[in-house]
Design an enzyme around this catalytic site. Structure first.
Site, PDB file in Angstrom:
ATOM      1  N   PRO A  10       0.785  -1.232   0.000  1.00  0.00           N
ATOM      2  CA  PRO A  10       0.000   0.000   0.000  1.00  0.00           C
ATOM      3  C   PRO A  10       0.820   1.287   0.000  1.00  0.00           C
ATOM      4  CG  PRO A  10      -0.276  -1.220   2.050  1.00  0.00           C
ATOM      5  CD  PRO A  10       0.447  -2.121   1.114  1.00  0.00           C
ATOM      6  N   ASN A  11       0.306   2.210  -0.782  1.00  0.00           N
ATOM      7  CA  ASN A  11       0.796   3.589  -0.896  1.00  0.00           C
ATOM      8  C   ASN A  11       2.077   3.729  -1.717  1.00  0.00           C
ATOM      9  OD1 ASN A  11      -1.325   4.798   0.688  1.00  0.00           O
ATOM     10  ND2 ASN A  11      -0.380   3.816   2.456  1.00  0.00           N
ATOM     11  N   ARG A  18       5.020  11.963  -3.347  1.00  0.00           N
ATOM     12  CA  ARG A  18       4.764  12.497  -2.004  1.00  0.00           C
ATOM     13  C   ARG A  18       5.937  12.137  -1.092  1.00  0.00           C
ATOM     14  NH1 ARG A  18       1.035  14.113  -4.393  1.00  0.00           N
ATOM     15  NH2 ARG A  18      -1.208  14.118  -4.019  1.00  0.00           N
ATOM     16  N   TYR A  23      11.022   8.998   1.071  1.00  0.00           N
ATOM     17  CA  TYR A  23      11.018   7.942   0.053  1.00  0.00           C
ATOM     18  C   TYR A  23      11.711   8.325  -1.255  1.00  0.00           C
ATOM     19  CZ  TYR A  23       7.716   5.926   3.339  1.00  0.00           C
ATOM     20  OH  TYR A  23       7.144   5.425   4.478  1.00  0.00           O
ATOM     21  N   ASN A  74       8.254  -5.520  -1.081  1.00  0.00           N
ATOM     22  CA  ASN A  74       8.133  -4.426  -0.112  1.00  0.00           C
ATOM     23  C   ASN A  74       6.649  -4.370   0.253  1.00  0.00           C
ATOM     24  OD1 ASN A  74       7.896  -2.158   1.396  1.00  0.00           O
ATOM     25  ND2 ASN A  74       9.060  -0.824   0.009  1.00  0.00           N
ATOM     26  N   ALA A  77       3.142  -1.020   4.770  1.00  0.00           N
ATOM     27  CA  ALA A  77       2.740  -1.126   6.182  1.00  0.00           C
ATOM     28  C   ALA A  77       2.280  -2.544   6.550  1.00  0.00           C
ATOM     29  CB  ALA A  77       1.642  -0.113   6.482  1.00  0.00           C
ATOM     30  N   HIS A  80       4.293  -4.925   8.931  1.00  0.00           N
ATOM     31  CA  HIS A  80       4.237  -4.896  10.392  1.00  0.00           C
ATOM     32  C   HIS A  80       2.951  -5.511  10.952  1.00  0.00           C
ATOM     33  CE1 HIS A  80       7.369  -2.133   9.324  1.00  0.00           C
ATOM     34  NE2 HIS A  80       6.510  -1.296   8.787  1.00  0.00           N
ATOM     35  N   GLU A  98      13.215  -9.174   1.097  1.00  0.00           N
ATOM     36  CA  GLU A  98      12.361  -8.097   1.606  1.00  0.00           C
ATOM     37  C   GLU A  98      13.100  -6.764   1.465  1.00  0.00           C
ATOM     38  OE1 GLU A  98      11.483  -8.806   5.715  1.00  0.00           O
ATOM     39  OE2 GLU A  98      10.484  -6.869   6.013  1.00  0.00           O
ATOM     40  N   HIS A 100      12.921  -2.510   2.120  1.00  0.00           N
ATOM     41  CA  HIS A 100      12.299  -1.283   2.626  1.00  0.00           C
ATOM     42  C   HIS A 100      13.132  -0.098   2.181  1.00  0.00           C
ATOM     43  CE1 HIS A 100       9.427  -3.533   4.842  1.00  0.00           C
ATOM     44  NE2 HIS A 100      10.406  -4.308   5.255  1.00  0.00           N
ATOM     45  N   ILE A 101      12.467   0.878   1.645  1.00  0.00           N
ATOM     46  CA  ILE A 101      13.159   2.067   1.147  1.00  0.00           C
ATOM     47  C   ILE A 101      13.795   2.820   2.315  1.00  0.00           C
ATOM     48  CG2 ILE A 101      12.830   4.262  -0.063  1.00  0.00           C
ATOM     49  CD1 ILE A 101      10.322   2.852  -1.386  1.00  0.00           C
ATOM     50  N   ARG A 107      13.029   4.353  12.597  1.00  0.00           N
ATOM     51  CA  ARG A 107      11.739   5.052  12.621  1.00  0.00           C
ATOM     52  C   ARG A 107      10.929   4.646  13.868  1.00  0.00           C
ATOM     53  NH1 ARG A 107       9.135   4.958   6.744  1.00  0.00           N
ATOM     54  NH2 ARG A 107       7.909   6.626   7.743  1.00  0.00           N
ATOM     55  N   ARG A 111       7.338   0.163  13.526  1.00  0.00           N
ATOM     56  CA  ARG A 111       7.909  -0.314  12.245  1.00  0.00           C
ATOM     57  C   ARG A 111       9.085  -1.259  12.466  1.00  0.00           C
ATOM     58  NH1 ARG A 111       5.457   3.221   8.461  1.00  0.00           N
ATOM     59  NH2 ARG A 111       5.083   5.257   9.369  1.00  0.00           N
TER      60      ARG A 111
HETATM   61  O1  CA2 Z   1      10.419   1.993   3.901  1.00  0.00           O
HETATM   62  C1  CA2 Z   1       9.597   1.284   3.298  1.00  0.00           C
HETATM   63  O2  CA2 Z   1       9.775   0.879   2.154  1.00  0.00           O
HETATM   64  C2  CA2 Z   1       8.247   0.962   3.945  1.00  0.00           C
HETATM   65  O3  CA2 Z   1       7.900  -0.375   3.596  1.00  0.00           O
HETATM   66  C3  CA2 Z   1       7.245   1.944   3.365  1.00  0.00           C
HETATM   67  C4  CA2 Z   1       5.860   1.855   3.996  1.00  0.00           C
HETATM   68  C5  CA2 Z   1       5.966   1.914   5.513  1.00  0.00           C
HETATM   69  O4  CA2 Z   1       4.684   1.718   6.082  1.00  0.00           O
HETATM   70  C6  CA2 Z   1       6.925   0.871   6.050  1.00  0.00           C
HETATM   71  O5  CA2 Z   1       6.996   1.014   7.466  1.00  0.00           O
HETATM   72  C7  CA2 Z   1       8.302   1.055   5.466  1.00  0.00           C
HETATM   73  C8  CA2 Z   1       4.988   3.011   3.519  1.00  0.00           C
HETATM   74  C9  CA2 Z   1       4.895   3.120   2.053  1.00  0.00           C
HETATM   75  C10 CA2 Z   1       4.382   4.465   1.739  1.00  0.00           C
HETATM   76  O6  CA2 Z   1       4.867   4.822   0.485  1.00  0.00           O
HETATM   77  C11 CA2 Z   1       4.830   6.132   0.142  1.00  0.00           C
HETATM   78  C12 CA2 Z   1       5.632   6.508  -0.900  1.00  0.00           C
HETATM   79  C13 CA2 Z   1       5.663   7.829  -1.278  1.00  0.00           C
HETATM   80  C14 CA2 Z   1       4.875   8.750  -0.653  1.00  0.00           C
HETATM   81  C15 CA2 Z   1       4.056   8.354   0.391  1.00  0.00           C
HETATM   82  C16 CA2 Z   1       4.012   7.049   0.786  1.00  0.00           C
END
Ligand code: CA2
Length: 148
Positions: A10-11, A18, A23, A74, A77, A80, A98, A100-101, A107, A111
């Site tokens: 997601p996202n 954003r 990110y 990846n 969220a 977790h 796996e 994570h960016i 954090r 997380r």
């Molecule tokens: O660091 C990562 O790759 C995460 O998997 C990203 C997730 C976060 O919930 C994990 O804890 C760590 C969130 C992805 C949100 O992606 C966005 C990308 C650009 C702008 C806003 C959100």
């Protein structure tokens, strides 16, 4: 030709659009192009997918059982929270990496725990979107690709 599936939760469709301070400025299309270049050197292909829906990610993991030599994931969220994604990954026989960016350990404490890490053969966190290309490189070693 072997294929590696790169699954995004997601996202992550908002990547590059954003929160660039967390990110970065590159999009998922940029990630796909970078991973495809690395995979080509090792003689395998990639398929990158993104969904905001947990059930869709689970369906893609099931499909990977027949279609993919490895999974790079990846889960966003769901990392977790999702025992269901962990259960699905446990049915996959190939390597799982796996990504994570961001550095999830730097954090918020919620997380710090990843269900997916209980199955992952390797974890890359905090290397920005470059982590996907690094994981693709590692996948080349794991699935026995030939570096061109
Ligand atoms: O660091 C990562 O790759 C995460 O998997 C990203 C997730 C976060 O919930 C994990 O804890 C760590 C969130 C992805 C949100 O992606 C966005 C990308 C650009 C702008 C806003 C959100």
């Amino acid at each position: 030709m072997k294929t590696v599936h790169i699954l995004n939760g997601p996202n992550l469709n908002l990547l590059g659009k954003r929160q660039p301070e967390i990110y970065g400025r590159e999009t998922l299309a940029d990630v796909e192009a970078a991973c495809a270049r690395v995979a080509e050197q090792f003689g395998f292909g990639i398929r990158l997918m993104q969904s905001n829906a947990e059930h869709q990610i689970i369906e893609w993991i099931h499909a990977a059982r027949e279609e993919a030599a490895g999974i790079i994931i990846n889960p966003g969220a769901y990392t977790h929270t999702s025992i269901a994604i962990l259960d699905a990954l446990n049915t996959f026989e190939g390597p799982v990496l796996e990504v994570h960016i961001s550095n999830i350990h730097k954090r918020e404490s919620f997380r710090h725990h990843s269900y997916v890490s209980m199955r992952a053969d390797g974890v890359i966190a905090g290397c920005g979107v470059e982590g996907y290309a690094l994981a693709t490189r590692r996948m080349g070693s794991l699935i026995g690709g030939q570096k061109a």
